[in-house]
Design a protein around this motif. Structure first.
Motif: not given
Length: 297
Positions: A11-14, A39-41, A57-58, A213-215
């Motif tokens: 995983l590459k984001d904060s 987008d990192g997902y 996922r988040l 993919p974030k939402g």
């Protein structure tokens, strides 16, 4: 191919410490294959039932924070008035007029039109900003909450709607089952969501605008969404591939009531023809009308 994304994905984001891996929401399979990385997902497909979803996922708590803080402008609704009114006529045709719950009601534009049309209106909206606007429009029956946390008495609503919501849900199956309890026998559930089988999605793949993919956690098509609903105790009435109100608009222009024998015949014929055309065209969105199966309560 079974994959352990917790171990294999870098995983590459904060937000990596706010992620969780999940199994398939429909069949609970852990046999997953990767489709896209965006987008990192990682976006995967279930090898057993073909559901496409983000994994990992988040986490639910992170998503709640995002949606609660989302801001909205108070938009005018004049351009959507006709479509809203036609939709409500379809709802009345299938389920009768009565109580309606809009999950993810945003600023309450649709519910405002429903209230003016004689419906008893209720809404669920996670955004604090949008919820306040909706309450000013519609009244105190707008509740700030997520779909997963909804609580109403059983067998209460004639119609429940989710427009561009199900793709955001952490657990669609859980919400679908909750809604079934809230609906009266033979009550109507209406879901609108992006169509993974659209021509645009097939043509441009990972660049498809609805691939967020974030939402957008789940990506349904006209097989996987009806499968989810049927497995949860619903009968599929119709799968519309964009613009389910167009047949009714044509009938209204002919000054024929949809509840007449001729009106019903024309409606079903036109819906079938337009759906066939749109299947070929591969429209971007689909709307599923599903009915709660009758059961003793």
């Amino acid at each position: 191919m079974k994959m352990n994304f917790k171990k294999e994905l870098q995983l590459k984001d904060s937000s990596q410490d706010c992620r969780t891996a999940v199994c398939c929401n429909i069949c609970k399979s852990e046999k997953l294959s990767p489709l896209f990385y965006k987008d990192g997902y990682q976006i995967v497909v279930c090898n057993d039932c073909s559901l496409v979803f983000v994994n990992p996922r988040l986490h639910e708590n992170c998503l709640k924070e995002i949606y609660q803080s989302e801001t909205f402008e108070n938009l005018k609704i004049s351009e959507s008035l006709e479509r809203y009114r036609l939709r409500l006529k379809l709802f009345e045709f299938y389920a009768g007029i009565g109580r309606i719950l809009d999950i993810g009601c945003a600023q309450g534009e649709f519910l405002q039109v429903a209230k003016e049309s004689g419906w008893e209106t209720y809404g669920i909206e996670p955004s604090n900003d949008a919820c306040k606007i909706a309450q000013n429009r519609v009244g105190s029956n707008i509740i700030q909450s997520t779909a997963e946390d909804i609580e109403f008495q059983k067998n209460y609503f004639n119609v429940v709607t989710m427009f561009d919501v199900i793709e955001h849900l952490v657990d669609p199956q859980k919400v679908i089952n909750k809604i079934k309890d809230l609906l009266i026998p033979s009550g109507l559930l209406v879901i609108e969501t992006p169509n993974l089988q659209s021509k645009t999605a097939h043509r441009i793949g990972v660049k498809w605008s609805n691939l967020q993919p974030k939402g957008h956690l789940y990506y349904f098509d006209d097989y996987t969404l009806p499968t989810l609903l049927a497995g949860s105790g619903y009968s599929i009435i119709q799968v519309f591939r964009g613009g389910e109100t167009r047949p009714l608009k044509l009938i209204n222009n002919l000054k024929i009531g949809i509840n007449s024998r001729k009106g019903r015949f024309l409606y079903y014929c036109l819906s079938g023809i337009l759906n066939t055309i749109r299947r070929i065209q591969g429209t971007e969105a689909m709307t599923v009308y599903a009915q709660k199966n009758d059961q003793r309560v």
